[in-house]
Design a protein around this motif. Structure first.
Motif, PDB file in Angstrom:
ATOM      1  N   SER A  82       1.811 -18.779   3.100  1.00 49.18           N
ATOM      2  CA  SER A  82       3.189 -19.228   3.595  1.00 49.18           C
ATOM      3  C   SER A  82       3.913 -18.252   4.432  1.00 49.18           C
ATOM      4  CB  SER A  82       4.030 -19.530   2.123  1.00 49.18           C
ATOM      5  OG  SER A  82       4.251 -18.414   1.453  1.00 49.18           O
ATOM      6  N   VAL A  83       3.238 -17.000   4.586  1.00 50.95           N
ATOM      7  CA  VAL A  83       4.071 -16.321   5.521  1.00 50.95           C
ATOM      8  C   VAL A  83       3.083 -15.544   6.609  1.00 50.95           C
ATOM      9  CG1 VAL A  83       5.331 -13.946   5.223  1.00 50.95           C
ATOM     10  CG2 VAL A  83       5.730 -15.521   3.502  1.00 50.95           C
ATOM     11  N   PHE A  84       3.878 -15.512   7.896  1.00 49.68           N
ATOM     12  CA  PHE A  84       2.935 -14.644   8.528  1.00 49.68           C
ATOM     13  C   PHE A  84       3.602 -13.328   8.619  1.00 49.68           C
ATOM     14  CE2 PHE A  84       3.266 -18.941  11.795  1.00 49.68           C
ATOM     15  CZ  PHE A  84       2.361 -19.160  11.195  1.00 49.68           C
ATOM     16  N   GLU A  85       2.413 -12.177   8.430  1.00 49.38           N
ATOM     17  CA  GLU A  85       2.598 -10.910   8.573  1.00 49.38           C
ATOM     18  C   GLU A  85       1.872  -9.764   9.546  1.00 49.38           C
ATOM     19  OE1 GLU A  85       2.345 -12.233   4.030  1.00 49.38           O
ATOM     20  OE2 GLU A  85       1.103 -12.353   5.605  1.00 49.38           O
ATOM     21  N   THR A  86       2.718  -9.407  10.448  1.00 52.89           N
ATOM     22  CA  THR A  86       2.076  -8.607  11.420  1.00 52.89           C
ATOM     23  C   THR A  86       2.780  -7.255  12.157  1.00 52.89           C
ATOM     24  OG1 THR A  86       1.188  -9.226  13.808  1.00 52.89           O
ATOM     25  CG2 THR A  86       3.270  -9.959  13.246  1.00 52.89           C
ATOM     26  N   PHE A  87       2.382  -6.758  12.925  1.00 53.18           N
ATOM     27  CA  PHE A  87       2.665  -5.290  13.400  1.00 53.18           C
ATOM     28  C   PHE A  87       2.991  -4.532  12.414  1.00 53.18           C
ATOM     29  CE2 PHE A  87       3.555  -8.032  17.067  1.00 53.18           C
ATOM     30  CZ  PHE A  87       2.657  -7.718  17.961  1.00 53.18           C
ATOM     31  N   PRO A  88       2.190  -4.067  11.580  1.00 52.66           N
ATOM     32  CA  PRO A  88       2.373  -2.880  10.598  1.00 52.66           C
ATOM     33  C   PRO A  88       2.651  -1.499  11.124  1.00 52.66           C
ATOM     34  CG  PRO A  88      -0.009  -3.265  10.503  1.00 52.66           C
ATOM     35  CD  PRO A  88       0.672  -4.381  11.702  1.00 52.66           C
ATOM     36  N   THR A  89       3.372  -0.688  10.304  1.00 56.40           N
ATOM     37  CA  THR A  89       3.746   0.430  10.808  1.00 56.40           C
ATOM     38  C   THR A  89       4.008   1.311   9.401  1.00 56.40           C
ATOM     39  OG1 THR A  89       5.978   0.549  11.227  1.00 56.40           O
ATOM     40  CG2 THR A  89       4.668   0.187  12.974  1.00 56.40           C
ATOM     41  N   PHE A  90       3.578   2.808   9.460  1.00 57.06           N
ATOM     42  CA  PHE A  90       3.859   3.483   8.119  1.00 57.06           C
ATOM     43  C   PHE A  90       5.189   4.517   8.460  1.00 57.06           C
ATOM     44  CE2 PHE A  90      -0.771   3.251   7.334  1.00 57.06           C
ATOM     45  CZ  PHE A  90      -0.608   2.926   6.105  1.00 57.06           C
ATOM     46  N   SER A  91       5.997   4.521   7.542  1.00 57.57           N
ATOM     47  CA  SER A  91       7.185   5.492   7.777  1.00 57.57           C
ATOM     48  C   SER A  91       6.685   7.149   7.954  1.00 57.57           C
ATOM     49  CB  SER A  91       7.986   5.512   6.371  1.00 57.57           C
ATOM     50  OG  SER A  91       7.230   6.151   5.545  1.00 57.57           O
ATOM     51  N   SER A  92       7.465   7.858   8.485  1.00 58.33           N
ATOM     52  CA  SER A  92       7.095   9.464   8.631  1.00 58.33           C
ATOM     53  C   SER A  92       6.137  10.166   7.573  1.00 58.33           C
ATOM     54  CB  SER A  92       8.014  10.183   9.625  1.00 58.33           C
ATOM     55  OG  SER A  92       9.297  10.073   8.631  1.00 58.33           O
ATOM     56  N   ASP A  93       6.758   9.699   6.441  1.00 63.34           N
ATOM     57  CA  ASP A  93       6.403  10.388   5.305  1.00 63.34           C
ATOM     58  C   ASP A  93       5.306   9.741   4.697  1.00 63.34           C
ATOM     59  OD1 ASP A  93       7.386   8.123   4.085  1.00 63.34           O
ATOM     60  OD2 ASP A  93       8.920   9.161   2.843  1.00 63.34           O
ATOM     61  N   GLY A  94       4.718   8.559   5.233  1.00 65.42           N
ATOM     62  CA  GLY A  94       3.631   7.634   4.819  1.00 65.42           C
ATOM     63  C   GLY A  94       3.711   7.155   3.339  1.00 65.42           C
ATOM     64  N   ARG A  95       4.948   6.882   3.073  1.00 66.65           N
ATOM     65  CA  ARG A  95       5.037   6.346   1.804  1.00 66.65           C
ATOM     66  C   ARG A  95       5.962   4.813   1.875  1.00 66.65           C
ATOM     67  NH1 ARG A  95       3.785   9.068  -2.429  1.00 66.65           N
ATOM     68  NH2 ARG A  95       2.994  11.374  -2.297  1.00 66.65           N
ATOM     69  N   THR A  96       5.995   4.457   2.904  1.00 68.00           N
ATOM     70  CA  THR A  96       6.443   3.186   3.142  1.00 68.00           C
ATOM     71  C   THR A  96       5.660   2.393   4.282  1.00 68.00           C
ATOM     72  OG1 THR A  96       8.690   3.799   2.582  1.00 68.00           O
ATOM     73  CG2 THR A  96       8.654   1.856   3.766  1.00 68.00           C
ATOM     74  N   LEU A  97       5.403   1.183   3.976  1.00 68.01           N
ATOM     75  CA  LEU A  97       4.800   0.477   5.062  1.00 68.01           C
ATOM     76  C   LEU A  97       5.615  -0.818   5.526  1.00 68.01           C
ATOM     77  CD1 LEU A  97       1.874  -0.557   6.467  1.00 68.01           C
ATOM     78  CD2 LEU A  97       1.593  -2.045   4.533  1.00 68.01           C
ATOM     79  N   TYR A  98       5.796  -0.421   6.811  1.00 61.12           N
ATOM     80  CA  TYR A  98       6.900  -1.664   7.301  1.00 61.12           C
ATOM     81  C   TYR A  98       6.007  -2.731   8.032  1.00 61.12           C
ATOM     82  CZ  TYR A  98      10.604   1.802   6.914  1.00 61.12           C
ATOM     83  OH  TYR A  98      11.548   2.695   6.530  1.00 61.12           O
ATOM     84  N   PHE A  99       6.491  -3.995   8.267  1.00 56.46           N
ATOM     85  CA  PHE A  99       5.660  -4.949   9.012  1.00 56.46           C
ATOM     86  C   PHE A  99       7.031  -6.059   9.229  1.00 56.46           C
ATOM     87  CE2 PHE A  99       5.579  -5.626   4.310  1.00 56.46           C
ATOM     88  CZ  PHE A  99       5.886  -7.009   4.307  1.00 56.46           C
ATOM     89  N   LEU A 155       7.316  -2.189   2.227  1.00 56.11           N
ATOM     90  CA  LEU A 155       6.596  -2.297   0.888  1.00 56.11           C
ATOM     91  C   LEU A 155       6.206  -0.933   0.762  1.00 56.11           C
ATOM     92  CD1 LEU A 155       5.264  -4.128  -1.256  1.00 56.11           C
ATOM     93  CD2 LEU A 155       3.150  -3.986   0.151  1.00 56.11           C
ATOM     94  N   ALA A 156       6.353  -0.319  -0.470  1.00 57.65           N
ATOM     95  CA  ALA A 156       6.092   0.980  -0.746  1.00 57.65           C
ATOM     96  C   ALA A 156       4.510   0.972  -0.783  1.00 57.65           C
ATOM     97  CB  ALA A 156       6.230   1.437  -2.414  1.00 57.65           C
ATOM     98  N   PHE A 157       3.790   2.292  -0.469  1.00 60.63           N
ATOM     99  CA  PHE A 157       2.713   2.742  -0.185  1.00 60.63           C
ATOM    100  C   PHE A 157       2.152   4.044  -0.837  1.00 60.63           C
ATOM    101  CE2 PHE A 157      -1.393   4.432   1.893  1.00 60.63           C
ATOM    102  CZ  PHE A 157      -2.031   3.480   1.624  1.00 60.63           C
ATOM    103  N   SER A 200      14.344 -12.552  16.053  1.00 61.77           N
ATOM    104  CA  SER A 200      12.938 -12.169  15.546  1.00 61.77           C
ATOM    105  C   SER A 200      12.564 -10.913  15.898  1.00 61.77           C
ATOM    106  CB  SER A 200      11.981 -13.108  16.102  1.00 61.77           C
ATOM    107  OG  SER A 200      10.721 -12.901  15.591  1.00 61.77           O
ATOM    108  N   VAL A 201      12.147 -10.019  14.953  1.00 67.08           N
ATOM    109  CA  VAL A 201      11.854  -8.571  15.245  1.00 67.08           C
ATOM    110  C   VAL A 201      10.512  -8.421  15.726  1.00 67.08           C
ATOM    111  CG1 VAL A 201      11.685  -6.482  13.950  1.00 67.08           C
ATOM    112  CG2 VAL A 201      13.475  -7.716  13.583  1.00 67.08           C
ATOM    113  N   THR A 202      10.043  -7.563  16.395  1.00 63.24           N
ATOM    114  CA  THR A 202       8.664  -7.413  16.583  1.00 63.24           C
ATOM    115  C   THR A 202       8.477  -5.550  17.163  1.00 63.24           C
ATOM    116  OG1 THR A 202       6.720  -7.959  18.190  1.00 63.24           O
ATOM    117  CG2 THR A 202       8.806  -7.763  19.301  1.00 63.24           C
ATOM    118  N   PHE A 203       7.410  -5.326  17.224  1.00 66.31           N
ATOM    119  CA  PHE A 203       7.079  -3.817  17.471  1.00 66.31           C
ATOM    120  C   PHE A 203       7.860  -2.757  16.972  1.00 66.31           C
ATOM    121  CE2 PHE A 203       5.825  -5.680  21.796  1.00 66.31           C
ATOM    122  CZ  PHE A 203       4.249  -5.985  21.249  1.00 66.31           C
ATOM    123  N   PRO A 204       8.179  -2.865  15.548  1.00 64.41           N
ATOM    124  CA  PRO A 204       8.919  -1.789  14.788  1.00 64.41           C
ATOM    125  C   PRO A 204       8.190  -0.128  14.959  1.00 64.41           C
ATOM    126  CG  PRO A 204       7.775  -3.050  13.117  1.00 64.41           C
ATOM    127  CD  PRO A 204       7.425  -3.657  14.439  1.00 64.41           C
TER     128      PRO A 204
END
Length: 487
Positions: free
Chosen positions: A279-296, A318-320, A343-347
């Protein structure tokens, strides 16, 4: 005096005189020159290649004088454009780091010299990385023409190929990605009959076969974890469609998309049920600089084509946990773009962890063909988000990446002609204020007009990329390593 010595000294005197030769103008103008590229008032790193330029006004000759704060400098003349001597350019910038240089331009028209008001260029003390990596691709849609991923030394005009699709004719090379500008950790997709994901970690190179029973597709859009032990990918069911509306050309749309994480050391695909919702489109994931957050980026799924212009992505997180390779349980909305009708893209999080830069567009997630697409900067701590007006134009601003010290960023823009993307570089000061961007300098400033290729996915690299083509070619003739999935 020895005749040869006399001639040598005479040549030196003439050369020195030419370096300090000043034009006596017949006419002066109060306005600054209309340059291409426009380098007036820009902020540059000390190691940048000479900013050669032309004047957008008819002329039979052009002259420019450049001076530093101590009034040292030199002058250059030409028939068509200004081409600064590299050594003198570098020496002058080094002497004026943290300060400005001044350039006065004159052109010759109908036998008369016209001099413009001088302009300044600021030389930042903040260093920039060694170079850029980018794909050069023709703006076509039906078949793959010649394309490749190339690297450019920012202190010179030297460009060299990293990989070209002539290695496997009819293939597509795309989605190059590096771990925090480190080319020792490299991801490249090769699409076509002998395709796969080329993964370089240190001295080891592998070809991955990335389709698994649970994923929609092979791995698509990548982003490295700062440790180099993981890569976040989207998996997408992508469709390309064409507009009938004048002024719009093409859309790249997702019919479905999810986000996964690949465990590099254990060759495992890690799944999170919350990132694989129908039910959701998820795309363009990135990690935070400390590696503990997954942005998308995430959007409610919509019917295509009837509801496509209602597809609007929010920036989510989302925490990782990199120690246990596990995900958190709660998805947070970091920036609610859909509430603004956007609409957001390329974080892209900055390496220092302070900001997230992203592209904001009216709808969809592939902003490269959207004239309204602009860059925005989100302060992670305060939550303040603002348009980067100093770098945005009335044309597309889209893909972007950070330098390793978070003081420079490069982005792709169609501001020159609305058709080809070109790389622009801008400085960001300690308060988050961007400087005026400058076009990637070329030895011949007409290069950008003559080149019939777009610059795609510009990424900073801190040293040259070393990729063994014999090894890559051998791997492309194998089935590759099948990625496993964690149950």
């Amino acid at each position: 005096m020895n005749r040869k010595l006399y001639i040598f000294i005479s040549i030196l005197v003439l050369a020195f005189s030419a370096c300090r030769h000043a034009i006596v103008p017949d006419t002066t103008k109060a306005n600054q020159p209309d340059l291409f590229p426009d380098y007036t008032g820009v902020t540059i790193p000390v190691s940048i290649a000479p900013l050669n330029f032309n004047v957008n006004e008819a002329h039979s000759a052009i002259h420019a004088e450049i001076t530093g704060t101590d009034q040292s400098g030199f002058s250059v003349s030409g028939k068509k454009f200004i081409q600064w001597p590299s050594r003198k350019w570098s020496e002058l910038l080094a002497k004026n780091t943290g300060d400005s240089i001044r350039i006065t331009v004159s052109i010759k028209q109908n036998g008369n010299w016209i001099q413009y008001a001088p302009f300044t260029i600021y030389i930042s003390p903040d260093p920039i990385d060694y170079g850029l990596a980018y794909r050069l691709v023709a703006p076509g849609y039906e078949v793959y023409s010649k394309m490749g991923i190339y690297q450019r030394d920012l202190s010179t005009f030297q460009q060299s190929p990293i990989i070209e699709n002539t290695l496997v004719p009819g293939s597509c090379v795309n989605c190059h990605s590096f771990r925090l500008t480190d080319p020792g950790y490299l991801n490249i997709h090769m699409r076509g009959p002998k395709g796969g994901t080329i993964l370089k970690t240190g001295d080891e190179i592998n070809l991955l076969n990335t389709k698994t029973p649970r994923t929609l597709s092979n791995f698509v859009y990548p982003f490295w974890h700062p440790s180099g032990n993981f890569l976040a990918y989207s998996v997408n069911n992508i469709k390309q469609v064409f507009h009938e509306t004048k002024g719009k050309r093409v859309e790249v749309v997702d019919l479905a998309s999810d986000v996964i994480v690949y465990d590099v050391k254990n060759n495992l695909t890690l799944y999170c049920d919350q990132l694989m919702s129908d039910s959701v489109f998820e795309t363009f994931p990135t990690f935070s600089s400390d590696g503990r957050t997954l942005y998308f980026c995430a959007s409610d799924a919509k019917e295509f084509p009837s509801e496509y212009q209602q597809v609007r992505y929010n920036l989510c997180s989302l925490a990782f946990d990199p120690e246990t390779a596990t995900f958190g349980t709660r998805i947070d909305t970091v920036f609610h773009a859909s509430a603004l009708g956007k609409s957001v893209t390329f974080p892209r999080p900055s390496p220092d962890g302070r900001y997230i830069m992203f592209t904001l567009t009216d709808y969809g997630n592939f902003s490269i063909w959207h004239d309204e697409a602009d860059l925005y900067l989100l302060d992670v701590q305060s939550g303040e988000c603002r348009a980067m007006d100093a770098v945005n134009s009335n044309r597309t601003e889209s893909y972007h990446s950070w330098s390793s010290n978070s003081r420079w960023f490069v982005f792709s823009s169609r501001r020159i002609d609305g058709l080809y993307t070109r790389p622009f570089i801008a400085h960001l000061d300690e308060n988050g204020n961007p400087g005026k961007p400058f076009l990637l300098p070329q030895e011949n400033p007409g290069h950008h007009d003559a080149l019939l290729f777009s610059y795609n996915i510009p990424e900073f690299i801190n040293q040259p990329v070393k990729l063994d083509m014999h090894q890559v070619e051998h791997l492309l003739h194998t089935e590759g390593t099948k990625v496993e999935q964690r149950e």
